[in-house]
Write a protein that holds these residues in place. Structure first.
Motif, PDB file in Angstrom:
ATOM      1  N   UNK A  66      10.702   8.238  12.962  1.00  0.00           N
ATOM      2  CA  UNK A  66       9.616   7.533  12.046  1.00  0.00           C
ATOM      3  C   UNK A  66       9.428   7.181  10.657  1.00  0.00           C
ATOM      4  N   UNK A  67      11.070   6.263  10.606  1.00  0.00           N
ATOM      5  CA  UNK A  67      11.312   4.859   9.904  1.00  0.00           C
ATOM      6  C   UNK A  67      11.977   4.832  11.384  1.00  0.00           C
ATOM      7  N   UNK A  68      10.953   4.056  12.450  1.00  0.00           N
ATOM      8  CA  UNK A  68      12.152   3.213  13.482  1.00  0.00           C
ATOM      9  C   UNK A  68      12.570   1.696  13.028  1.00  0.00           C
ATOM     10  N   UNK A  69      11.279   1.028  12.059  1.00  0.00           N
ATOM     11  CA  UNK A  69      11.621  -0.603  12.030  1.00  0.00           C
ATOM     12  C   UNK A  69      13.342  -0.099  11.963  1.00  0.00           C
ATOM     13  N   UNK A  70      13.768   0.439   9.977  1.00  0.00           N
ATOM     14  CA  UNK A  70      14.413   0.125   9.287  1.00  0.00           C
ATOM     15  C   UNK A  70      15.717   0.824  10.171  1.00  0.00           C
ATOM     16  N   UNK A  88       0.574  -1.476  -0.075  1.00  0.00           N
ATOM     17  CA  UNK A  88       0.354  -0.333  -0.125  1.00  0.00           C
ATOM     18  C   UNK A  88       0.600   0.859  -0.434  1.00  0.00           C
ATOM     19  N   UNK A  89       1.756   0.679   0.959  1.00  0.00           N
ATOM     20  CA  UNK A  89       2.626   2.745   0.421  1.00  0.00           C
ATOM     21  C   UNK A  89       4.544   1.925   0.706  1.00  0.00           C
ATOM     22  N   UNK A 117       1.611   4.031  -2.789  1.00  0.00           N
ATOM     23  CA  UNK A 117       2.311   5.399  -2.345  1.00  0.00           C
ATOM     24  C   UNK A 117       3.415   5.545  -1.892  1.00  0.00           C
ATOM     25  N   UNK A 118       4.021   6.525  -1.884  1.00  0.00           N
ATOM     26  CA  UNK A 118       5.252   7.365  -0.612  1.00  0.00           C
ATOM     27  C   UNK A 118       4.765   7.565   0.556  1.00  0.00           C
ATOM     28  N   UNK A 119       5.518   7.420   1.507  1.00  0.00           N
ATOM     29  CA  UNK A 119       5.435   7.604   2.660  1.00  0.00           C
ATOM     30  C   UNK A 119       6.789   8.327   3.236  1.00  0.00           C
ATOM     31  N   UNK A 120       6.648   9.699   2.533  1.00  0.00           N
ATOM     32  CA  UNK A 120       8.282  10.116   3.212  1.00  0.00           C
ATOM     33  C   UNK A 120       8.649  10.330   4.141  1.00  0.00           C
TER      34      UNK A 120
END
Length: 163
Positions: A77-81, A41-42, A66-69
């Protein structure tokens, strides 16, 4: 390195190791993953030039995602990575010296497979996100040998005699 992590399963889907990553590398990795796993989805990413390139944005929209920057300067905001990157650095990169790009690619891919199939993850109840599958010995046998022998009661029900 371009790291792709599934936020739901925590599985490392890909690590692309290059001297320099461009937008075509992002499209290449994502297209391989979309063929294998379907279109998500994103796509969440930071605002690196390889991710915000018009070619990447156009391609992601064209395939139906979709993008979710994340907000600039907001790695949480990108905790997993970010967590994955820290593990990769602590468990592998800080202890290695790579003498060639090819060596780095091989060693890092080996670590990625270990991370997915063997290494326990606390957030997953100390199980790996994509554990190795072990095939029981009987599964490899021909069907006649894998089928259990009929019980004596089944034999009697079919009209057999019991001595």
């Amino acid at each position: 390195m371009l790291n792709v992590v599934d936020e739901f399963t925590h599985e490392s889907l890909a690590i692309r190791v290059r001297r320099k990553l461009k937008s075509i590398d992002v499209i290449d990795v994502l297209s391989e993953l979309f063929v294998l796993r379907g279109v998500p989805g994103h796509i969440r990413s930071d605002n690196g030039p390889e991710f915000i390139a018009e070619a990447v944005q156009t391609w992601i929209a064209a395939v139906g995602s979709k993008t979710a920057y994340i907000a600039p300067g907001s790695p949480w905001e990108n905790g997993y990575v970010e967590s994955f990157n820290a593990r990769l650095r602590d468990e592998l990169l800080n202890g290695e010296i790579f003498y060639s790009l090819r060596e780095a690619q091989i060693v890092i891919e080996s670590w990625r497979r270990h991370y997915n199939t063997v290494r326990p993850h606390a957030s997953l109840g100390y199980k790996p996100p994509a554990p190795e599958v072990f095939i029981p010995a009987l599964a490899a046998w021909p069907p006649a040998r894998a089928t259990p022998a009929p019980s004596s009661m089944q034999h009697l029900a079919e009209g057999g005699a019991m001595n």
